[in-house]
Design an enzyme around this catalytic site. Structure first.
Site, PDB file in Angstrom:
ATOM      1  N   ASP A 163       0.824  -1.206   0.000  1.00  0.00           N
ATOM      2  CA  ASP A 163       0.000   0.000   0.000  1.00  0.00           C
ATOM      3  C   ASP A 163       0.859   1.257   0.000  1.00  0.00           C
ATOM      4  O   ASP A 163       0.526   2.232  -0.664  1.00  0.00           O
ATOM      5  CB  ASP A 163      -0.941   0.010   1.203  1.00  0.00           C
ATOM      6  N   ARG A 170      -0.242   6.363  -6.880  1.00  0.00           N
ATOM      7  CA  ARG A 170      -1.560   6.902  -7.225  1.00  0.00           C
ATOM      8  C   ARG A 170      -1.549   8.424  -7.181  1.00  0.00           C
ATOM      9  O   ARG A 170      -2.198   9.088  -7.987  1.00  0.00           O
ATOM     10  CB  ARG A 170      -2.628   6.357  -6.273  1.00  0.00           C
ATOM     11  N   LYS A 189      -4.552  -1.576   5.501  1.00  0.00           N
ATOM     12  CA  LYS A 189      -3.822  -1.082   6.677  1.00  0.00           C
ATOM     13  C   LYS A 189      -4.593  -1.375   7.957  1.00  0.00           C
ATOM     14  O   LYS A 189      -4.013  -1.806   8.958  1.00  0.00           O
ATOM     15  CB  LYS A 189      -3.575   0.424   6.546  1.00  0.00           C
TER      16      LYS A 189
END
Length: 427
Positions: A163, A170, A189
């Site tokens: 992530d 992103r 998360k």
């Protein structure tokens, strides 16, 4: 895991196909290890952004991101429950909420982040307290959960490393607003943190990431479904973020307002949202307690002091104050009809309360105090906002952000509820 090529996975999603579980497991793992290049994951992220993902794909993608790192085992003596907010302006709710829920008998492992853009970060706020430190080892987290019942700290580096890489990517590839990617980022998360229940504060409105109620509802439904798929009971509250929460927006000013709430005062909207989230968290933890009575008793403030001290902070130390204060006055008399959360958030950011890049520093004393809120009667020349900063040259840019950000009229519409809707998996 082998037998796949990144270009085939990209092509499948580009053409609107559904990725297999094996493809998802492989591409997330290979990207984490550096086998799939940044430009390839950029292409896949854009394909996901444009074509979406099925619920099964999102759930598997989330699992793959969790399995890219470690998963905390919260072996503590109390039931554990966590909370996550999608971010807003003046959103200091974690600060009074974590000690309140702990004072009621649950354990709150709140692994938080820093702010980016116009929404503030919980760790940035707490770092305005002299001596307080954000980075704790897993052993320290577990010990504090047992001793105090609440910990607010930075995530350990081993949680969902996929992530961390994808989040940064992103940001620079215009794929942030994808619900599958947002939902899997949040839930990977939170599930890796190991809490046995999760309450989500999904905000909508001008100061939120999701501008419309429909967008927020779609995100909340996806988040709660992921939680159910992974055995973590999850509830989402859809909350209004068109007006800043409370009167303080920034770092030290939000800590001060949170302490007011813990001492039995504070703005009514902050208190009501804190109690609403606490009620849901205690329900998931199966703890029978009245959070309003516990807040009024002062027990939550005692837990706050212990929580801050356990991380090296001095809860009685004076908070930083700004070297420069600029007052924005009412241009006319009437009723404050609107106060735009986004405008106030950007103003606070430009004053130094937030950052444009992850590595930028923040000013502990910077922020905005809202001296009036919609519905309040105001007189011409009356102070409406206080701009706090250590860099006076930032004030013109902050004033520019506030242009058109509030209005004065003969009357104001009645305020709606803060919590608009509650979503649970399957509802």
């Amino acid at each position: 895991m082998s037998g796949f090529a990144a270009v085939d996975v990209i092509r499948a999603k580009r053409d609107g196909g559904t990725l297999s579980g094996e493809q998802i497991d492989w591409v997330v793992d290979a990207y984490t290890r550096g086998v799939v290049a940044e430009e390839q994951m950029s292409a896949l992220a854009m394909a996901i952004f444009l074509n979406g993902m099925s619920p099964a794909e999102i759930s598997r993608w989330t699992r793959a991101m969790i399995e890219s790192g470690e998963r905390l085992s919260l072996d503590v003596s109390r039931p554990t429950v966590d909370k996550h907010s999608t971010g807003g302006v003046g959103d200091k709710i974690t600060l009074p909420l974590a000690p309140l829920v702990a004072a009621c008998g649950a354990a709150v492992p709140q692994l938080s982040g820093r702010g980016l853009g116009h929404t503030g970060g919980t760790l940035d706020k707490l770092e305005s307290i002299p001596g307080w430190r954000a980075s704790l080892s897993t052993a320290e987290i577990l010990r504090q959960l047992d001793d105090v019942g609440a910990v607010v700290c930075a995530a350990t580096s081993g949680l969902a490393p996929a992530d961390k890489k994808l989040y940064a990517l992103r940001d620079v590839t215009a794929t942030v607003e994808s619900i599958p990617l947002i939902a899997s980022s949040i839930m990977s998360k939170k599930i890796a943190e190991g809490a046995s229940g999760l309450v989500l504060d999904v905000k909508f409105g001008s100061g939120a990431f999701m501008k419309s109620l429909d967008q927020a509802r779609a995100l909340a439904s996806t988040l709660t479904s992921i939680g159910a798929d992974h055995g973590v009971p999850t509830t989402a509250l859809l909350t209004d973020m068109n007006v800043p929460l409370g009167r303080a927006v920034g770092n030290a000013v939000e800590v001060a307002e949170s302490v007011e709430v813990l001492k039995g005062g504070g703005p009514s909207d902050v208190v009501s949202l804190t109690l609403a989230l606490a009620t849901e968290m205690l329900a998931l933890a199966e703890v029978s307690a009245d959070p309003a009575a516990v807040l009024a008793s002062g027990e939550a403030y005692e837990v706050w002091c212990r929580m801050i001290a356990a991380q090296g902070g001095d809860p009685s130390a004076p908070l930083p104050t700004p070297s420069h204060v600029h007052v924005v006055s009412a241009p006319s008399s009437g009723v404050l009809a609107s106060l735009d959360a986004y405008a106030v958030g950007v103003a606070a950011w430009r004053l130094g309360a937030g950052r444009a890049r992850k590595e930028d520093p923040v000013q502990a004393a910077a922020g905005v105090l809202c001296l009036a809120k919609p519905g309040d009667a105001v007189s011409e020349g009356q102070p409406l906002l206080e701009l706090h900063t250590d860099t006076p040259e930032a004030v013109p840019a902050a004033l520019e952000a506030l242009a058109g950000g509030f209005s004065i009229a003969e009357s104001a519409p009645s305020p709606g509820p803060i919590v608009v809707e509650t979503i649970r998996a399957g509802m």
